[in-house]
Design a protein around this motif. Structure first.
Motif, PDB file in Angstrom:
ATOM      1  N   GLY A 114     -25.161  18.011  -1.667  1.00 16.06           N
ATOM      2  CA  GLY A 114     -24.032  18.251  -2.558  1.00 16.06           C
ATOM      3  C   GLY A 114     -23.988  17.292  -3.733  1.00 16.06           C
ATOM      4  N   GLY A 115     -23.296  17.717  -4.794  1.00 12.69           N
ATOM      5  CA  GLY A 115     -23.238  16.890  -6.007  1.00 12.69           C
ATOM      6  C   GLY A 115     -24.611  16.783  -6.640  1.00 12.69           C
ATOM      7  N   ASP A 116     -25.049  15.564  -6.920  1.00 10.72           N
ATOM      8  CA  ASP A 116     -26.365  15.345  -7.525  1.00 10.72           C
ATOM      9  C   ASP A 116     -27.410  14.950  -6.490  1.00 10.72           C
ATOM     10  OD1 ASP A 116     -25.446  15.874 -10.122  1.00 10.72           O
ATOM     11  OD2 ASP A 116     -24.626  13.839 -10.258  1.00 10.72           O
ATOM     12  N   HIS A 137     -27.159  17.288 -16.276  1.00 10.48           N
ATOM     13  CA  HIS A 137     -25.819  17.850 -16.461  1.00 10.48           C
ATOM     14  C   HIS A 137     -25.777  18.858 -17.603  1.00 10.48           C
ATOM     15  CE1 HIS A 137     -23.709  14.274 -14.251  1.00 10.48           C
ATOM     16  NE2 HIS A 137     -24.360  15.083 -13.450  1.00 10.48           N
ATOM     17  N   ILE A 168     -27.314  22.152 -16.421  1.00 11.74           N
ATOM     18  CA  ILE A 168     -26.454  22.807 -15.437  1.00 11.74           C
ATOM     19  C   ILE A 168     -25.229  23.422 -16.111  1.00 11.74           C
ATOM     20  CG2 ILE A 168     -24.955  22.372 -13.454  1.00 11.74           C
ATOM     21  CD1 ILE A 168     -26.979  20.233 -12.572  1.00 11.74           C
ATOM     22  N   THR A 207     -27.504  28.463 -11.032  1.00 10.12           N
ATOM     23  CA  THR A 207     -26.471  27.484 -11.374  1.00 10.12           C
ATOM     24  C   THR A 207     -27.059  26.140 -11.755  1.00 10.12           C
ATOM     25  OG1 THR A 207     -26.257  26.774  -9.065  1.00 10.12           O
ATOM     26  CG2 THR A 207     -24.863  28.593  -9.790  1.00 10.12           C
ATOM     27  N   TYR A 258     -28.352  24.318  -9.208  1.00  9.56           N
ATOM     28  CA  TYR A 258     -28.394  23.702  -7.878  1.00  9.56           C
ATOM     29  C   TYR A 258     -29.164  24.653  -6.947  1.00  9.56           C
ATOM     30  CZ  TYR A 258     -24.668  20.709  -9.666  1.00  9.56           C
ATOM     31  OH  TYR A 258     -23.918  19.822 -10.424  1.00  9.56           O
ATOM     32  N   SER A 284     -19.052  19.953   1.716  1.00  7.60           N
ATOM     33  CA  SER A 284     -19.761  19.213   0.666  1.00  7.60           C
ATOM     34  C   SER A 284     -18.863  18.921  -0.527  1.00  7.60           C
ATOM     35  CB  SER A 284     -20.983  20.003   0.204  1.00  7.60           C
ATOM     36  OG  SER A 284     -20.603  21.191  -0.468  1.00  7.60           O
ATOM     37  N   SER A 290     -19.421  15.599  -8.528  1.00  7.30           N
ATOM     38  CA  SER A 290     -19.560  16.076  -9.901  1.00  7.30           C
ATOM     39  C   SER A 290     -18.688  17.309 -10.147  1.00  7.30           C
ATOM     40  CB  SER A 290     -21.022  16.428 -10.185  1.00  7.30           C
ATOM     41  OG  SER A 290     -21.145  17.109 -11.417  1.00  7.30           O
ATOM     42  N   TYR A 350     -20.712  20.433 -10.041  1.00  6.18           N
ATOM     43  CA  TYR A 350     -21.034  20.934  -8.705  1.00  6.18           C
ATOM     44  C   TYR A 350     -19.870  21.758  -8.152  1.00  6.18           C
ATOM     45  CZ  TYR A 350     -22.264  21.091  -3.779  1.00  6.18           C
ATOM     46  OH  TYR A 350     -22.540  21.522  -2.500  1.00  6.18           O
ATOM     47  N   LYS A 351     -18.649  21.289  -8.378  1.00 12.23           N
ATOM     48  CA  LYS A 351     -17.480  22.048  -7.927  1.00 12.23           C
ATOM     49  C   LYS A 351     -17.428  23.415  -8.604  1.00 12.23           C
ATOM     50  CE  LYS A 351     -14.686  17.882  -7.170  1.00 12.23           C
ATOM     51  NZ  LYS A 351     -13.457  17.150  -7.577  1.00 12.23           N
ATOM     52  N   CYS A 369     -20.065  25.732  -7.152  1.00 12.30           N
ATOM     53  CA  CYS A 369     -19.668  26.298  -5.856  1.00 12.30           C
ATOM     54  C   CYS A 369     -18.734  27.485  -6.051  1.00 12.30           C
ATOM     55  CB  CYS A 369     -18.990  25.229  -5.006  1.00 12.30           C
ATOM     56  SG  CYS A 369     -20.092  23.917  -4.440  1.00 12.30           S
TER      57      CYS A 369
END
Length: 325
Positions: free
Chosen positions: A5-7, A16, A19, A54, A56, A141, A156, A159-160, A163
């Protein structure tokens, strides 16, 4: 997911900017949702079938896998319901042939409309299940972790958002299939692609009769009733909250599932209005030049039947006339 999760999915410097660009490409403005796939192809808006990128990789893999399962669930349900309806129709036609009585296909549109509403109900069940899976698998996560060496580990914002975007594409594939089902019923069963009233010289297809147009209008109003009742609940299931914020976003940067929920209501109202217009034209133009009083009585009985079919859906009728005035 808790490890990546995150980075945590990469060892180097976070990408960033890349993404953020990927996530903006997956957002859909509310006024850009139009049919981009062939009617009956199983898809309404091609974006929901495209690759999820995304930025990720673990989220992309999860999203595409769950999207395939969710879409297959509602698609398989609709195929089973449609096959069952065709079997019942064939059995009815066989019985009519044995009795040597003229067939009446007035119930075909109503049966197809019932199946479309059932598929909308099933879509809610599928989306609710996917929401539970998302909360179970991806949710942990998103919880802020405490590291003894670094203290609070900040998650981040990208990341949210990723998701939320992945969940929206999973739910969007289900809503997209339901939207395709509803519009296919309008086109193939409710007769919005046919002309109504008197036959034209250059036309190769027979016009809609008053009875057929009335059945199509009643079927359209039934579907609109279902969309009005189930649509808001489906839209709530398609939204997911992260840090107390909904996934819908602004009108210029909406998640695809939220946009499709708006489109399913807008499309149903528009097509339902067309079925009512067809019925009005069929009643106006279904004239018999030089007909006697006895022949006019058959037209009158069809109009009375049309009123009886439409009258149970007075709320849906008012909704259409208010928006199409």
């Amino acid at each position: 997911f808790e490890c990546l999760g995150g980075d945590g999915f990469q060892l180097g410097k976070p990408r960033h900017r890349e993404i953020k660009a990927n996530l903006e490409a997956l957002a859909v403005p509310a006024n850009k949702v139009v049919r981009t796939a062939k009617v009956g192809s199983g898809t309404y808006f091609n974006l929901v079938k495209g690759p999820i990128k995304t930025g990720y990789p673990h989220l992309d893999s999860y999203g595409e896998t769950r999207r395939t399962v969710a879409h297959g669930s509602i698609d398989g349900y609709y195929r089973a319901v449609r096959t069952d309806r065709k079997k019942k129709h064939a059995k009815k036609e066989k019985n009519i042939a044995k009795m040597a009585v003229g067939g009446d296909d007035s119930n075909d549109a109503d049966a197809a409309a019932r199946d479309a509403v059932r598929c909308l109900e099933h879509a809610m069940v599928v989306v609710a299940g996917e929401k539970s899976i998302h909360r179970t698998v991806v949710g942990p996560s998103l919880v802020q972790q405490h590291d003894e060496a670094e203290g609070e580990v900040e998650i981040s914002p990208l990341y949210k958002k990723a998701c939320v975007t992945v969940y929206s594409f999973i739910a969007g594939s289900v809503v997209d299939r339901a939207l395709d089902i509803v519009e296919t019923v309008f086109l193939k069963e409710c007769g919005i692609g046919q002309s109504s009233g008197a036959a034209k010289e250059d036309s190769t297809t027979p016009p809609l009769s008053v009875r057929s147009a009335a059945s199509g209008a009643a079927g359209g109003l039934r579907m609109l009733d279902g969309v009005r009742m189930l649509g808001p609940s489906l839209a709530k299931l398609c939204d997911i909250q992260v840090d107390g914020k909904k996934s819908g976003g602004g009108s210029e940067n909406m998640a695809v599932a939220s946009t499709l929920c708006i489109a399913i209501h807008r499309t149903t109202v528009k097509n339902c209005a067309r079925t009512l217009e067809n019925l009005g034209k069929a009643i106006q133009e279904d004239a018999h030049p030089g007909a006697t009083d006895a022949r006019i009585s058959s037209v009158t009985s069809d109009v009375v039947r049309a009123i009886r079919l439409i009258s149970p859906y007075i709320s849906a009728y008012k909704s259409v006339t208010k928006r199409r005035a």
